[in-house]
Design a protein around this motif. Structure first.
Motif, PDB file in Angstrom:
ATOM      1  N   VAL A  16      34.461  51.196  51.118  1.00  0.00           N
ATOM      2  CA  VAL A  16      33.267  50.519  51.650  1.00  0.00           C
ATOM      3  C   VAL A  16      32.718  49.468  50.673  1.00  0.00           C
ATOM      4  CG1 VAL A  16      30.823  50.886  52.162  1.00  0.00           C
ATOM      5  CG2 VAL A  16      32.545  52.222  53.346  1.00  0.00           C
ATOM      6  N   PRO A  17      32.559  49.762  49.370  1.00  0.00           N
ATOM      7  CA  PRO A  17      32.081  48.710  48.461  1.00  0.00           C
ATOM      8  C   PRO A  17      33.021  47.516  48.389  1.00  0.00           C
ATOM      9  CG  PRO A  17      31.898  50.876  47.443  1.00  0.00           C
ATOM     10  CD  PRO A  17      32.716  51.050  48.679  1.00  0.00           C
ATOM     11  N   VAL A  18      34.322  47.771  48.452  1.00  0.00           N
ATOM     12  CA  VAL A  18      35.292  46.675  48.427  1.00  0.00           C
ATOM     13  C   VAL A  18      35.152  45.827  49.687  1.00  0.00           C
ATOM     14  CG1 VAL A  18      37.739  46.087  48.344  1.00  0.00           C
ATOM     15  CG2 VAL A  18      36.884  48.013  47.013  1.00  0.00           C
ATOM     16  N   ALA A  19      35.031  46.487  50.817  1.00  0.00           N
ATOM     17  CA  ALA A  19      34.874  45.759  52.079  1.00  0.00           C
ATOM     18  C   ALA A  19      33.579  44.934  52.073  1.00  0.00           C
ATOM     19  CB  ALA A  19      34.879  46.739  53.256  1.00  0.00           C
ATOM     20  N   TYR A  20      32.508  45.522  51.552  1.00  0.00           N
ATOM     21  CA  TYR A  20      31.234  44.794  51.463  1.00  0.00           C
ATOM     22  C   TYR A  20      31.400  43.543  50.605  1.00  0.00           C
ATOM     23  CZ  TYR A  20      26.426  43.734  50.085  1.00  0.00           C
ATOM     24  OH  TYR A  20      25.242  43.096  49.838  1.00  0.00           O
ATOM     25  N   THR A  21      32.091  43.674  49.468  1.00  0.00           N
ATOM     26  CA  THR A  21      32.287  42.540  48.567  1.00  0.00           C
ATOM     27  C   THR A  21      33.074  41.431  49.249  1.00  0.00           C
ATOM     28  OG1 THR A  21      32.242  43.991  46.641  1.00  0.00           O
ATOM     29  CG2 THR A  21      33.245  41.830  46.357  1.00  0.00           C
ATOM     30  N   VAL A  22      34.148  41.816  49.946  1.00  0.00           N
ATOM     31  CA  VAL A  22      34.981  40.821  50.615  1.00  0.00           C
ATOM     32  C   VAL A  22      34.211  40.139  51.744  1.00  0.00           C
ATOM     33  CG1 VAL A  22      37.070  40.472  51.979  1.00  0.00           C
ATOM     34  CG2 VAL A  22      37.111  42.021  50.007  1.00  0.00           C
ATOM     35  N   VAL A  23      33.516  40.904  52.562  1.00  0.00           N
ATOM     36  CA  VAL A  23      32.796  40.330  53.697  1.00  0.00           C
ATOM     37  C   VAL A  23      31.715  39.370  53.228  1.00  0.00           C
ATOM     38  CG1 VAL A  23      31.219  40.868  55.601  1.00  0.00           C
ATOM     39  CG2 VAL A  23      33.285  42.237  55.265  1.00  0.00           C
ATOM     40  N   ALA A  56      31.784  32.794  32.957  1.00  0.00           N
ATOM     41  CA  ALA A  56      31.822  34.232  32.674  1.00  0.00           C
ATOM     42  C   ALA A  56      33.174  34.825  33.050  1.00  0.00           C
ATOM     43  CB  ALA A  56      30.703  34.938  33.446  1.00  0.00           C
ATOM     44  N   PHE A  57      33.741  34.379  34.168  1.00  0.00           N
ATOM     45  CA  PHE A  57      35.050  34.863  34.592  1.00  0.00           C
ATOM     46  C   PHE A  57      36.120  34.477  33.578  1.00  0.00           C
ATOM     47  CE2 PHE A  57      38.937  33.992  37.215  1.00  0.00           C
ATOM     48  CZ  PHE A  57      39.257  35.311  37.440  1.00  0.00           C
ATOM     49  N   THR A 209      30.239  37.931  29.815  1.00  0.00           N
ATOM     50  CA  THR A 209      31.457  38.218  30.567  1.00  0.00           C
ATOM     51  C   THR A 209      31.102  38.385  32.040  1.00  0.00           C
ATOM     52  OG1 THR A 209      31.228  40.606  30.188  1.00  0.00           O
ATOM     53  CG2 THR A 209      32.524  39.346  28.576  1.00  0.00           C
ATOM     54  N   PHE A 210      32.122  38.501  32.869  1.00  0.00           N
ATOM     55  CA  PHE A 210      31.880  38.590  34.306  1.00  0.00           C
ATOM     56  C   PHE A 210      31.061  39.821  34.695  1.00  0.00           C
ATOM     57  CE2 PHE A 210      33.250  39.408  38.736  1.00  0.00           C
ATOM     58  CZ  PHE A 210      32.762  38.238  39.305  1.00  0.00           C
ATOM     59  N   SER A 230      35.535  38.465  42.700  1.00  0.00           N
ATOM     60  CA  SER A 230      35.829  39.899  42.769  1.00  0.00           C
ATOM     61  C   SER A 230      36.882  40.194  43.837  1.00  0.00           C
ATOM     62  CB  SER A 230      34.549  40.677  43.072  1.00  0.00           C
ATOM     63  OG  SER A 230      33.570  40.453  42.085  1.00  0.00           O
ATOM     64  N   SER A 231      36.766  39.560  44.987  1.00  0.00           N
ATOM     65  CA  SER A 231      37.745  39.757  46.059  1.00  0.00           C
ATOM     66  C   SER A 231      39.120  39.261  45.630  1.00  0.00           C
ATOM     67  CB  SER A 231      37.300  39.028  47.326  1.00  0.00           C
ATOM     68  OG  SER A 231      36.026  39.474  47.747  1.00  0.00           O
ATOM     69  N   PHE A 232      39.145  38.124  44.952  1.00  0.00           N
ATOM     70  CA  PHE A 232      40.417  37.579  44.471  1.00  0.00           C
ATOM     71  C   PHE A 232      41.094  38.528  43.486  1.00  0.00           C
ATOM     72  CE2 PHE A 232      42.528  35.267  41.001  1.00  0.00           C
ATOM     73  CZ  PHE A 232      43.604  34.725  41.706  1.00  0.00           C
ATOM     74  N   MET A 233      40.326  39.086  42.559  1.00  0.00           N
ATOM     75  CA  MET A 233      40.897  40.017  41.585  1.00  0.00           C
ATOM     76  C   MET A 233      41.401  41.281  42.258  1.00  0.00           C
ATOM     77  SD  MET A 233      40.900  38.547  38.696  1.00  0.00           S
ATOM     78  CE  MET A 233      41.346  39.953  37.674  1.00  0.00           C
ATOM     79  N   PHE A 234      40.681  41.759  43.278  1.00  0.00           N
ATOM     80  CA  PHE A 234      41.128  42.948  43.998  1.00  0.00           C
ATOM     81  C   PHE A 234      42.449  42.677  44.729  1.00  0.00           C
ATOM     82  CE2 PHE A 234      41.278  45.272  48.056  1.00  0.00           C
ATOM     83  CZ  PHE A 234      41.323  46.575  47.572  1.00  0.00           C
ATOM     84  N   VAL A 235      42.535  41.539  45.410  1.00  0.00           N
ATOM     85  CA  VAL A 235      43.762  41.203  46.132  1.00  0.00           C
ATOM     86  C   VAL A 235      44.914  41.012  45.146  1.00  0.00           C
ATOM     87  CG1 VAL A 235      44.860  39.463  47.587  1.00  0.00           C
ATOM     88  CG2 VAL A 235      42.518  40.199  48.066  1.00  0.00           C
ATOM     89  N   LEU A 236      44.640  40.376  44.004  1.00  0.00           N
ATOM     90  CA  LEU A 236      45.676  40.171  42.992  1.00  0.00           C
ATOM     91  C   LEU A 236      46.191  41.508  42.457  1.00  0.00           C
ATOM     92  CD1 LEU A 236      47.293  38.247  41.188  1.00  0.00           C
ATOM     93  CD2 LEU A 236      45.367  38.273  39.581  1.00  0.00           C
ATOM     94  N   ALA A 237      45.279  42.421  42.134  1.00  0.00           N
ATOM     95  CA  ALA A 237      45.686  43.739  41.641  1.00  0.00           C
ATOM     96  C   ALA A 237      46.490  44.491  42.696  1.00  0.00           C
ATOM     97  CB  ALA A 237      44.449  44.543  41.240  1.00  0.00           C
ATOM     98  N   LEU A 238      46.048  44.397  43.949  1.00  0.00           N
ATOM     99  CA  LEU A 238      46.770  45.069  45.032  1.00  0.00           C
ATOM    100  C   LEU A 238      48.163  44.485  45.198  1.00  0.00           C
ATOM    101  CD1 LEU A 238      46.501  47.188  47.301  1.00  0.00           C
ATOM    102  CD2 LEU A 238      45.679  45.344  48.791  1.00  0.00           C
ATOM    103  N   ALA A 239      48.278  43.171  45.086  1.00  0.00           N
ATOM    104  CA  ALA A 239      49.587  42.523  45.214  1.00  0.00           C
ATOM    105  C   ALA A 239      50.523  42.939  44.074  1.00  0.00           C
ATOM    106  CB  ALA A 239      49.415  41.004  45.225  1.00  0.00           C
ATOM    107  N   ILE A 240      49.985  43.061  42.863  1.00  0.00           N
ATOM    108  CA  ILE A 240      50.810  43.485  41.727  1.00  0.00           C
ATOM    109  C   ILE A 240      51.321  44.905  41.934  1.00  0.00           C
ATOM    110  CG2 ILE A 240      50.750  44.044  39.262  1.00  0.00           C
ATOM    111  CD1 ILE A 240      48.842  41.707  38.892  1.00  0.00           C
ATOM    112  N   VAL A 241      50.443  45.792  42.397  1.00  0.00           N
ATOM    113  CA  VAL A 241      50.844  47.181  42.644  1.00  0.00           C
ATOM    114  C   VAL A 241      51.932  47.240  43.713  1.00  0.00           C
ATOM    115  CG1 VAL A 241      50.066  49.401  43.526  1.00  0.00           C
ATOM    116  CG2 VAL A 241      48.651  48.151  41.895  1.00  0.00           C
TER     117      VAL A 241
END
Length: 261
Positions: A16-23, A56-57, A209-210, A230-241
């Motif tokens: 839910v927090p991830v979805a909130y961040t992306v939306v 900061a990023f 920092t961020f 934040s959404s970009f970093m989440f998608v990037l981490a998911l893609a790496i996994v």
């Protein structure tokens, strides 16, 4: 039936927090990003529109990369020494390695701040990197130790029988076998460093920092550009996994096919 339901609820709670961040990264926000005002792609087209968000990023990326490189190099050497060699103080070293992992971050950050002030070191990039290396190295050692312990020393002995020097045996035999564990440790160290707020807040001074940027911005509403990053970093981490899993599956299937022929 009960276990799948609770598992689904746990996943929903985590996502839910991830979805909130992306939306809300697509929110046409005004001064605050707390209320949905409409859909827009402008935040993704210009993620640096909010003041200091990209700075900061970039700071977090610099700290994360430098801390990861140092912690991974030192942690790998320590892990090899702890598994392959017997020396005085080995048990004590194992205990000290676990201390940063078990110490509350508030205690660790306050202790590091006191140490830096005692040494009269200016707070900034250098002190943040030193603090991050301190707690990241423990996770690197634990991760790489498990990989080193799983290796058969007979492989290095076979390389020596084939007239390989210790240096050649390490780089051509040991290091390639350790590489998956080292890569996993490096990814873990980077995520811990990039995500850290408490220790960073104690040791950074005016260096932003961020995570610090997000914390300061939370009082007036985190800008949608921060949600974009934040959404970009989440998608990037998911893609790496996913990539690592696919490559591991393909490699295992290839070796399995060789074993059957």
């Amino acid at each position: 039936m009960v276990v799948p339901v609770f598992a689904a609820l746990a996943f929903v709670y985590l996502l839910v927090p991830v979805a909130y961040t992306v939306v809300f990264s697509f929110n046409d926000a005004g001064k605050t990003n707390l209320v949905w005002r409409g859909f827009t792609l402008e935040n993704w087209q210009n993620p640096c529109a909010a003041p200091q968000v990209c700075e900061a990023f970039a700071n977090s990326l610099q700290v994360g990369v430098v801390s990861t490189l140092i912690a991974t190099a030192l942690g790998t050497l320590v892990a090899i020494a702890l598994v392959r060699f017997r020396f005085r103080g080995r048990a004590l070293t194992n205990l000290l390695i676990f201390l940063p992992m078990s110490t509350p971050e508030v205690v660790l950050g306050a202790a590091l701040l006191a140490q830096f002030l005692t040494l009269r070191l200016p707070l900034g990039f250098g002190t943040v990197v030193a603090a991050h290396v301190l707690f990241c190295i423990s996770f690197v050692v634990v991760t790489v130790k498990a990989r080193v312990a799983s290796l058969d020393p007979a492989l290095e002995e076979a390389a020596a029988d084939l007239y390989a020097s210790p240096w050649q045996a390490f780089w051509r035999v040991t290091f390639p076998l350790l590489l998956p564990g080292i890569a996993a440790a490096a990814l873990l160290a980077f995520s811990l460093s990039f995500d850290d707020f408490i220790v960073t807040n104690f040791t950074s001074g005016s260096y932003t920092t961020f995570p610090k940027f997000v914390y300061v911005s939370a009082t007036r509403g985190i800008p949608p550009q921060a949600n974009v990053i934040s959404s970009f970093m989440f998608v990037l981490a998911l893609a790496i996994v996913v990539l690592v899993q696919v490559l591991g599956y393909a490699r295992g299937k290839r070796f399995g096919a060789r074993g059957t022929t």
